[in-house]
Design a protein around this motif. Structure first.
Motif, PDB file in Angstrom:
ATOM      1  N   ILE A   1      50.816  22.655  45.775  1.00 58.61           N
ATOM      2  CA  ILE A   1      50.422  22.446  44.243  1.00 58.61           C
ATOM      3  C   ILE A   1      49.882  23.824  43.775  1.00 58.61           C
ATOM      4  CG2 ILE A   1      48.860  21.231  42.722  1.00 58.61           C
ATOM      5  CD1 ILE A   1      49.272  18.993  44.849  1.00 58.61           C
ATOM      6  N   LEU A   2      49.047  24.309  44.552  1.00 56.86           N
ATOM      7  CA  LEU A   2      48.228  25.469  44.000  1.00 56.86           C
ATOM      8  C   LEU A   2      49.368  26.794  43.729  1.00 56.86           C
ATOM      9  CD1 LEU A   2      45.635  27.034  43.113  1.00 56.86           C
ATOM     10  CD2 LEU A   2      45.185  27.699  45.319  1.00 56.86           C
ATOM     11  N   ALA A   3      50.077  26.952  44.750  1.00 53.82           N
ATOM     12  CA  ALA A   3      51.138  27.747  44.687  1.00 53.82           C
ATOM     13  C   ALA A   3      51.684  27.820  43.452  1.00 53.82           C
ATOM     14  CB  ALA A   3      52.068  28.078  46.171  1.00 53.82           C
ATOM     15  N   SER A   4      52.377  26.514  43.103  1.00 53.21           N
ATOM     16  CA  SER A   4      53.276  26.449  42.104  1.00 53.21           C
ATOM     17  C   SER A   4      52.229  26.745  40.763  1.00 53.21           C
ATOM     18  CB  SER A   4      53.737  24.939  41.879  1.00 53.21           C
ATOM     19  OG  SER A   4      54.697  24.641  41.198  1.00 53.21           O
ATOM     20  N   ALA A   5      51.026  26.119  40.611  1.00 54.07           N
ATOM     21  CA  ALA A   5      50.396  26.417  39.530  1.00 54.07           C
ATOM     22  C   ALA A   5      50.177  27.950  39.391  1.00 54.07           C
ATOM     23  CB  ALA A   5      48.922  25.729  39.613  1.00 54.07           C
ATOM     24  N   LEU A   6      49.778  28.614  40.205  1.00 56.37           N
ATOM     25  CA  LEU A   6      49.637  30.054  40.088  1.00 56.37           C
ATOM     26  C   LEU A   6      50.815  30.794  39.685  1.00 56.37           C
ATOM     27  CD1 LEU A   6      47.495  30.865  43.434  1.00 56.37           C
ATOM     28  CD2 LEU A   6      46.607  30.774  40.960  1.00 56.37           C
ATOM     29  N   ARG A   7      52.103  30.351  40.134  1.00 57.33           N
ATOM     30  CA  ARG A   7      53.060  30.977  39.800  1.00 57.33           C
ATOM     31  C   ARG A   7      53.457  30.470  38.222  1.00 57.33           C
ATOM     32  NH1 ARG A   7      55.445  29.765  45.097  1.00 57.33           N
ATOM     33  NH2 ARG A   7      55.918  27.562  44.098  1.00 57.33           N
ATOM     34  N   ILE A   8      53.212  29.375  37.837  1.00 55.33           N
ATOM     35  CA  ILE A   8      53.585  28.850  36.517  1.00 55.33           C
ATOM     36  C   ILE A   8      52.378  29.981  35.421  1.00 55.33           C
ATOM     37  CG2 ILE A   8      52.957  27.447  34.793  1.00 55.33           C
ATOM     38  CD1 ILE A   8      54.111  25.372  36.597  1.00 55.33           C
TER      39      ILE A   8
ATOM     40  N   LYS B   1      41.166  28.531  36.752  1.00 58.42           N
ATOM     41  CA  LYS B   1      40.842  30.161  36.025  1.00 58.42           C
ATOM     42  C   LYS B   1      39.982  31.037  37.213  1.00 58.42           C
ATOM     43  CE  LYS B   1      40.966  28.917  31.137  1.00 58.42           C
ATOM     44  NZ  LYS B   1      40.370  28.380  30.198  1.00 58.42           N
ATOM     45  N   GLU B   2      39.105  30.482  37.875  1.00 59.35           N
ATOM     46  CA  GLU B   2      38.500  31.264  38.713  1.00 59.35           C
ATOM     47  C   GLU B   2      39.589  32.041  39.832  1.00 59.35           C
ATOM     48  OE1 GLU B   2      35.004  29.314  40.318  1.00 59.35           O
ATOM     49  OE2 GLU B   2      34.631  30.990  41.837  1.00 59.35           O
ATOM     50  N   ILE B   3      40.172  31.244  40.353  1.00 55.96           N
ATOM     51  CA  ILE B   3      41.384  31.688  41.356  1.00 55.96           C
ATOM     52  C   ILE B   3      42.324  32.636  40.580  1.00 55.96           C
ATOM     53  CG2 ILE B   3      43.197  30.983  42.793  1.00 55.96           C
ATOM     54  CD1 ILE B   3      41.830  28.079  43.020  1.00 55.96           C
ATOM     55  N   LEU B   4      42.504  32.182  39.399  1.00 54.03           N
ATOM     56  CA  LEU B   4      43.441  33.365  38.664  1.00 54.03           C
ATOM     57  C   LEU B   4      42.772  34.598  38.401  1.00 54.03           C
ATOM     58  CD1 LEU B   4      45.252  31.134  36.007  1.00 54.03           C
ATOM     59  CD2 LEU B   4      46.374  32.601  37.919  1.00 54.03           C
ATOM     60  N   ALA B   5      41.533  34.643  38.257  1.00 51.11           N
ATOM     61  CA  ALA B   5      40.871  35.766  37.937  1.00 51.11           C
ATOM     62  C   ALA B   5      40.718  36.676  39.248  1.00 51.11           C
ATOM     63  CB  ALA B   5      39.417  35.438  37.309  1.00 51.11           C
ATOM     64  N   MET B   6      40.863  35.951  40.436  1.00 52.30           N
ATOM     65  CA  MET B   6      40.562  36.620  41.782  1.00 52.30           C
ATOM     66  C   MET B   6      41.922  37.253  42.034  1.00 52.30           C
ATOM     67  SD  MET B   6      39.090  33.349  44.261  1.00 52.30           S
ATOM     68  CE  MET B   6      37.362  32.997  44.096  1.00 52.30           C
ATOM     69  N   MET B   7      43.022  36.605  41.507  1.00 56.86           N
ATOM     70  CA  MET B   7      44.326  37.116  41.907  1.00 56.86           C
ATOM     71  C   MET B   7      45.049  37.979  40.840  1.00 56.86           C
ATOM     72  SD  MET B   7      45.184  35.632  44.822  1.00 56.86           S
ATOM     73  CE  MET B   7      43.579  35.822  45.198  1.00 56.86           C
ATOM     74  N   ALA B   8      44.108  38.378  39.963  1.00 53.82           N
ATOM     75  CA  ALA B   8      44.471  39.116  38.703  1.00 53.82           C
ATOM     76  C   ALA B   8      45.525  40.270  39.104  1.00 53.82           C
ATOM     77  CB  ALA B   8      43.381  39.523  37.836  1.00 53.82           C
TER      78      ALA B   8
ATOM     79  N   TYR C   1      46.965  41.118  41.965  1.00 55.41           N
ATOM     80  CA  TYR C   1      47.968  40.982  42.812  1.00 55.41           C
ATOM     81  C   TYR C   1      49.561  40.513  42.528  1.00 55.41           C
ATOM     82  CZ  TYR C   1      43.697  41.586  45.407  1.00 55.41           C
ATOM     83  OH  TYR C   1      42.348  42.076  45.910  1.00 55.41           O
ATOM     84  N   LYS C   2      50.500  41.094  43.151  1.00 55.06           N
ATOM     85  CA  LYS C   2      51.675  40.689  43.075  1.00 55.06           C
ATOM     86  C   LYS C   2      52.253  39.774  44.091  1.00 55.06           C
ATOM     87  CE  LYS C   2      53.003  44.428  39.981  1.00 55.06           C
ATOM     88  NZ  LYS C   2      53.698  45.829  39.900  1.00 55.06           N
ATOM     89  N   LYS C   3      51.755  39.873  45.140  1.00 59.45           N
ATOM     90  CA  LYS C   3      52.246  39.197  46.513  1.00 59.45           C
ATOM     91  C   LYS C   3      51.006  38.922  47.124  1.00 59.45           C
ATOM     92  CE  LYS C   3      55.683  39.122  49.978  1.00 59.45           C
ATOM     93  NZ  LYS C   3      56.860  40.116  50.478  1.00 59.45           N
ATOM     94  N   ILE C   4      51.007  37.533  47.439  1.00 61.97           N
ATOM     95  CA  ILE C   4      49.763  37.201  48.441  1.00 61.97           C
ATOM     96  C   ILE C   4      50.228  35.993  49.265  1.00 61.97           C
ATOM     97  CG2 ILE C   4      48.308  37.604  46.355  1.00 61.97           C
ATOM     98  CD1 ILE C   4      48.241  34.131  46.335  1.00 61.97           C
ATOM     99  N   LEU C   5      49.320  35.878  50.402  1.00 60.93           N
ATOM    100  CA  LEU C   5      49.609  34.816  51.260  1.00 60.93           C
ATOM    101  C   LEU C   5      48.620  33.902  50.999  1.00 60.93           C
ATOM    102  CD1 LEU C   5      50.761  33.668  53.975  1.00 60.93           C
ATOM    103  CD2 LEU C   5      49.118  34.960  55.215  1.00 60.93           C
ATOM    104  N   LEU C   6      49.352  32.598  50.710  1.00 61.62           N
ATOM    105  CA  LEU C   6      48.258  31.400  50.562  1.00 61.62           C
ATOM    106  C   LEU C   6      48.180  30.404  51.723  1.00 61.62           C
ATOM    107  CD1 LEU C   6      46.603  29.495  48.701  1.00 61.62           C
ATOM    108  CD2 LEU C   6      48.644  28.596  47.589  1.00 61.62           C
ATOM    109  N   VAL C   7      47.021  30.416  52.405  1.00 65.17           N
ATOM    110  CA  VAL C   7      46.843  29.768  53.604  1.00 65.17           C
ATOM    111  C   VAL C   7      46.145  28.554  53.559  1.00 65.17           C
ATOM    112  CG1 VAL C   7      46.687  29.982  56.226  1.00 65.17           C
ATOM    113  CG2 VAL C   7      46.823  32.068  54.781  1.00 65.17           C
TER     114      VAL C   7
ATOM    115  N   GLY D   1      54.217  36.514  32.150  1.00 62.04           N
ATOM    116  CA  GLY D   1      54.907  37.445  32.155  1.00 62.04           C
ATOM    117  C   GLY D   1      54.900  38.501  33.413  1.00 62.04           C
ATOM    118  N   LYS D   2      54.119  38.112  34.199  1.00 69.07           N
ATOM    119  CA  LYS D   2      53.793  38.876  35.364  1.00 69.07           C
ATOM    120  C   LYS D   2      54.746  38.514  36.729  1.00 69.07           C
ATOM    121  CE  LYS D   2      49.053  40.530  34.116  1.00 69.07           C
ATOM    122  NZ  LYS D   2      47.753  40.038  34.061  1.00 69.07           N
ATOM    123  N   GLU D   3      54.744  39.504  37.531  1.00 70.01           N
ATOM    124  CA  GLU D   3      55.603  39.229  38.861  1.00 70.01           C
ATOM    125  C   GLU D   3      54.378  38.517  39.575  1.00 70.01           C
ATOM    126  OE1 GLU D   3      57.498  42.082  42.109  1.00 70.01           O
ATOM    127  OE2 GLU D   3      57.654  43.025  39.874  1.00 70.01           O
ATOM    128  N   PHE D   4      55.033  37.625  40.463  1.00 76.27           N
ATOM    129  CA  PHE D   4      54.131  37.039  41.316  1.00 76.27           C
ATOM    130  C   PHE D   4      54.446  36.226  42.600  1.00 76.27           C
ATOM    131  CE2 PHE D   4      50.399  34.204  42.697  1.00 76.27           C
ATOM    132  CZ  PHE D   4      49.502  35.140  43.078  1.00 76.27           C
TER     133      PHE D   4
END
Lengths: 144, 223
Positions: free
Chosen positions: B44-51, B10-17, B19-25, B57-60
Motif C-alpha cells: 500500500i505504501l509503495a503504491s501511494a509513494l509511486r502515485i 506527507k512526512e514520509i514523502l518529505a523524507m523521500m524527496a 531519492y529516485k530508487k528506494i528499498l521499502l522493507v 512527474g518524478k521518476e521513482f
C-alpha cells in the motif's frame, strides 16, 4: 480535416464487481440492452471483500482514472460481511488519496443487487461522468 | 507485541524527496500483526509513494521486501545484495524503530522510519490496539489481579485510585477505564479484596531505564 482530428482522450473507470450481485446486474443491463459508457471496465471478483486497498491503489497507479467497487446490498453479502469490509477499505483509500492530494471521489463504493440492471447502468454512467469531470490522471495521459 | 502506526504520507514523502530508487522493507513480526508494516502495508505504501511521485512527474522506483524480522541481523542480511548491487539510494523501514536501527547499522545508505512505534500492547478487537506494558523491567501485575498499574493507570499509581476516578472511568478521557476500578473488580471476583488494604512499597524503578539502555544477556544461549 475532421477525420484527422484527434478524439479527446477518455477516462478509464475500473469496476470491481461481485459475482453474486453487481456482476450479474451488469449482465442484466446487457440483456436489457441498456447502454452505459464503454469507459467502464469490469473485473469479476468472488466478493468485494476480496478487493484489497492495494488493488485499488495499483489500479489508479497503472491506468485507471477512477475505481468503483460494486458489491451486494448491505445485509445480503453471500459471505456475510465482505461488502462491509470493502466499504471500509474504500473509505480508507479515500483518506489516503486525500493525503496524496488526489480527489477522493475517484474511488466509490456501490451496493447493487443482481436484479438491478438499470441501477448498474446508471451508476456506471454517473461514475464515468464524475471521472470525466475530474479529468484523466496526469500519469495516465497518452497511455496509448 | 510492539504496536506501531504509519507516519503521515506527507512526512514520509518529505523524507523521500531527493531519492529516485528506494528499498521499502516490511517486517513479518509485531507490525504485521498490528497491520502497520507487513507485506500488505508495504504494498500500500509503495503504491501511494509511486502515485505521489507520478503526480509530481518524478521518476521513482520502490523495491519491496518483507523480512521475517528486522530485529535480528541474519534477516537484515537477506536484503544485502539488493542494497549493495541495485543502486538503492535510501531504505525506508516499516518495522518498529528497532528495524531501521538494524538496517542503519548494517548498510551505508540513509535509513528512514515509515512508522511511529507507539507502545507494547494487544488487540482489544479487530483494528483496535491498546497499551498493556511499559517495559518497566520488574513485573508486578500479580499483586494487582493481573492488571498493570504502571501502564494502565494514567498516573501509574500503586496504592489505589486518585480522585479522578468516576464511574469506572479515568478523568483523562471518559473512554479510558480506570485501572484501579478494574483492579478492584478483579480482586473482588478473586475473593482477594483484603489484599488491597496492603500498602505497596515505593517501586524500584532502577530496572526501568534508570541505567540507560538495557541489555539482556543469556550466557547459555551465546555461541
Amino acid at each position: 480535416m475532421d477525420a484527422d482530428r484527434k478524439q479527446p482522450e477518455e477516462p478509464k473507470v475500473l469496476a470491481f464487481c461481485c459475482m453474486y450481485c453487481a456482476y450479474a446486474a451488469a449482465d442484466m443491463a446487457g440483456s436489457m440492452r441498456l447502454t452505459y459508457p464503454p469507459n467502464v471496465e469490469i473485473i469479476l471478483v468472488p466478493c468485494t471483500g476480496r478487493v484489497e486497498i492495494h488493488h485499488i491503489l495499483e489500479a489508479l497507479e497503472n491506468g485507471a482514472d477512477g475505481v468503483c467497487v460494486a458489491g451486494c446490498e448491505e445485509g445480503s453479502c453471500h459471505f456475510s460481511v465482505g461488502n462491509l469490509k470493502a466499504k471500509k477499505r474504500v473509505a480508507y483509500v479515500k483518506t489516503l488519496l486525500e493525503e496524496l492530494g488526489i480527489d477522493p471521489d475517484r474511488v466509490e463504493m456501490f451496493h447493487i443487487s443482481a436484479s438491478q440492471g438499470p441501477l448498474f447502468a446508471k451508476v456506471a454512467s454517473e461514475m464515468t461522468e464524475n471521472i470525466r469531470r475530474l479529468g484523466i490522471l496526469k500519469w495516465n495521459k497518452q497511455r496509448g | 507485541m510492539v504496536v506501531a502506526e504509519r507516519k503521515p504520507i506527507k512526512e514520509i514523502l518529505a523524507m523521500m524527496a531527493e531519492y529516485k530508487k528506494i528499498l521499502l522493507v516490511g517486517c513479518k513480526g509485531c507490525v504485521t500483526v498490528c497491520c502497520a508494516g507487513g507485506t500488505k502495508e508495504v504494498g500500500i505504501l509503495a503504491s501511494a509513494l509511486r502515485i505521489a511521485k507520478k503526480k509530481e512527474g518524478k521518476e521513482f522506483e520502490v523495491i519491496e521486501r518483507t523480512l521475517e524480522r528486522q530485529c535480528d541481523p541474519e534477516y537484515i542480511e537477506q536484503v544485502a545484495s539488493i542494497v549493495e548491487n541495485d543502486g538503492i539510494e535510501a531504505i525506508l523501514s516499516m518495522a518498529c524503530s528497532v528495524g531501521p536501527q538494524y538496517l542503519a547499522k548494517r548498510f551505508n545508505v540513509p535509513v528512514y522510519p515509515a512508522l511511529n512505534t507507539t507502545f507494547i500492547g494487544g488487540a482489544l478487537e479487530h483494528g483496535v490496539w491498546a497499551e498493556f506494558c511499559q517495559a518497566c523491567g520488574n513485573c508486578v501485575i500479580h499483586h494487582f489481579g493481573g492488571i498493570c498499574p504502571v501502564s494502565r493507570c494514567s498516573k501509574s499509581l500503586f496504592n489505589g485510585p486518585c480522585g479522578g476516578s468516576a464511574g469506572g472511568k479515568c478523568e483523562i478521557n471518559p473512554e479510558v477505564d480506570c485501572a484501579w476500578h478494574l483492579i478492584y473488580e478483579r480482586m473482588k471476583a478473586l475473593g482477594k479484596l483484603d489484599d488491597m488494604a496492603k500498602v505497596f512499597p515505593i517501586k524500584d524503578w532502577s530496572t526501568s531505564r534508570d541505567g540507560g539502555p538495557r541489555k539482556v544477556v543469556r550466557e547459555d544461549m551465546k555461541l
